[in-house]
Design a protein around this motif. Structure first.
Motif, PDB file in Angstrom:
ATOM      1  N   THR A 157      17.608 -36.755 -45.936  1.00 32.17           N
ATOM      2  CA  THR A 157      19.108 -35.792 -46.216  1.00 32.17           C
ATOM      3  C   THR A 157      20.190 -36.436 -45.763  1.00 32.17           C
ATOM      4  OG1 THR A 157      18.859 -34.520 -44.062  1.00 32.17           O
ATOM      5  CG2 THR A 157      17.544 -33.613 -46.012  1.00 32.17           C
ATOM      6  N   ASP A 158      21.352 -36.131 -46.243  1.00 26.87           N
ATOM      7  CA  ASP A 158      22.419 -36.737 -45.801  1.00 26.87           C
ATOM      8  C   ASP A 158      22.807 -36.574 -44.592  1.00 26.87           C
ATOM      9  OD1 ASP A 158      23.239 -37.746 -48.290  1.00 26.87           O
ATOM     10  OD2 ASP A 158      24.827 -36.310 -48.964  1.00 26.87           O
ATOM     11  N   ARG A 159      22.317 -35.551 -43.783  1.00 22.89           N
ATOM     12  CA  ARG A 159      22.410 -35.510 -42.397  1.00 22.89           C
ATOM     13  C   ARG A 159      21.469 -36.506 -41.667  1.00 22.89           C
ATOM     14  NH1 ARG A 159      19.599 -32.765 -38.686  1.00 22.89           N
ATOM     15  NH2 ARG A 159      20.734 -32.288 -36.779  1.00 22.89           N
ATOM     16  N   GLN A 160      20.184 -36.410 -42.243  1.00 18.88           N
ATOM     17  CA  GLN A 160      19.191 -37.433 -41.601  1.00 18.88           C
ATOM     18  C   GLN A 160      19.628 -38.846 -41.660  1.00 18.88           C
ATOM     19  OE1 GLN A 160      15.879 -36.014 -43.687  1.00 18.88           O
ATOM     20  NE2 GLN A 160      15.022 -35.051 -42.029  1.00 18.88           N
TER      21      GLN A 160
END
Length: 429
Positions: A324-327
């Motif tokens: 994901t973008d956060r990851q």
């Protein structure tokens, strides 16, 4: 390894560090002090009173060390190619200097040269493309004597050397390097061998002619510290880098890589079951599923250490396209922390290169993902190979990996270690 888990390779290295085990590695001691040898123990006492030259001669004498040295010499004698995934170098490094060039590193290097006598200058300086770049190593015993040894210099000259390092790196990067050197001195005091391990038991060299717009660099290396800095047309490279510590903390100091480890565990614990199945390559740092040769008696799990300039390292684990973008932000933060030594504008240029290859970036993890075990982490793309590994004791008595003994390495794959890819473009005009 053919030895049993209790066999000794020498006084420091047990075969346990490279012996597969079905059980998880769950060394959970709260303090490294539980693993301190008594200072009168022969493991330590035999080295007391030796200078670094005699200590190094004796440490190099065991048969298994001689075998390692032969392997490393063969690697050192090979022409430089660079780390690759399959033996083929890709054209991925573009020489993009910053908008404003910093004259401070070259000025500090010239100021150092002004303080040296002719003999010191001859020992300190090498051509910018010299093979001596690749002679660095991280053990406490000396393999190649390259440059000047800090503990043999006067305080003003040492200060001038450190001024070059300070001028070349970010403020945070300089603090990290000198903190690792200070932890080496702390270890020397802990084991009663400050003459062998201190914050001056390091070698320093200059390469090329220090000018702001030209091509030059420096290298600092010794126990748990090896930093190669290159400036090409004002663009900086800090790679290869090896930083570590045993122990990686003291009563006065937080763990050397505390923020990086916390971010790594945050990323690992954020993985879904499907992501974890791909990212976790081996269930523990001594997983019996590892193939023959994956564990090394000196390097343990890390693949990008001393003399590994041409290593072929296939990607493994989870591709960043599955994050994901956060990851990805967490993974990117880990990579940026590996590049902390670069000055901010230089770091931004390098991270832009990292972003370019997001879809070819891979996360590999060995061990539990919840922070309860020692672990191995690697982030790999066409432009970066960054790894963190928890090791067994050398000067401490833990025979299994522990999170208070840390090794980290940084490489720029496809030929830009030591700024070689940039140098090729610079020479081509």
């Amino acid at each position: 390894m053919t030895q049993g888990a209790d066999d000794r390779l020498d006084d420091f290295f047990s075969a346990a560090r490279v012996t597969a085990r079905e059980e998880d590695v769950t060394l959970t001691a709260d303090s490294f002090r539980e693993y301190l040898y008594d200072t009168d123990d022969p493991v330590l006492a035999q080295w007391r009173g030796l200078d670094y030259a005699e200590f190094s001669r004796r440490k190099r004498s065991p048969d298994f060390v001689q075998e390692l040295l032969r392997d490393w010499r063969e690697l050192y004698d090979q022409p430089f190619v660079g780390v690759t995934t399959d033996g083929t170098v890709r054209d991925v490094h573009r020489l993009r200097p910053p908008a404003v060039l910093d004259p401070a590193p070259a000025a500090a290097a010239r100021a150092l040269l002004d303080q040296l006598d002719p003999g010191q200058r001859r020992r300190l300086t090498h051509p910018v493309d010299a093979r001596e770049w690749r002679a660095w190593s991280n053990p406490e015993f000396v393999i190649h004597e390259v440059g000047l040894r800090l503990e043999e210099l006067t305080p003003p000259v040492v200060a001038a050397v450190l001024a070059v390092v300070r001028a070349s790196l970010s403020a945070e990067g300089y603090d990290r390097v000198t903190e690792a050197m200070a932890l080496n001195a702390y270890l020397g005091d802990l084991v009663g061998l400050p003459d062998l391990m201190n914050d001056r038991s390091y070698w320093f060299s200059l390469f090329g002619d220090p000018t702001t717009e030209g091509a030059w660099g420096w290298q600092l290396f010794g126990h748990h510290v090896a930093v190669s800095f290159v400036s090409v047309a004002g663009r900086h490279v800090v790679a290869p880098v090896f930083l570590g510590a045993e122990p990686a903390l003291s009563e006065e100091r937080a763990p050397l890589f505390d923020a990086r480890e916390r971010t790594a565990v945050e990323l690992a614990t954020s993985l879904t079951a499907g992501q974890r199945e791909q990212a976790v390559v081996y269930a523990s740092v001594l997983d019996p599923a590892m193939p023959e040769g994956r564990l090394h008696p000196a390097d343990e799990r890390h693949v990008a250490g001393a003399f590994r300039d041409n290593r072929v390292v296939p990607t493994e684990g989870l591709c960043a396209t599955g994050l994901t973008d956060r990851q990805w932000s967490l993974l990117r933060g880990i990579v940026e922390d590996f590049h902390l030594l670069l000055a901010p504008e230089q770091r931004a240029l390098t991270m832009a290169d990292v972003d370019t290859y997001r879809e070819e970036t891979w996360l590999s993890w060995y061990g539990a993902t919840d922070g309860t075990q020692p672990f191995y982490l690697r982030v790999q793309s066409p432009v970066v190979l960054a790894e963190m590994d928890h090791h067994a004791g050398v000067w401490l008595s833990n025979q299994l990996p522990a999170r208070f003994h840390v090794h980290t390495t940084l490489r720029l794959p496809n030929g830009n270690d030591y700024g070689r890819a940039y140098l090729a473009r610079f020479d081509a005009g």
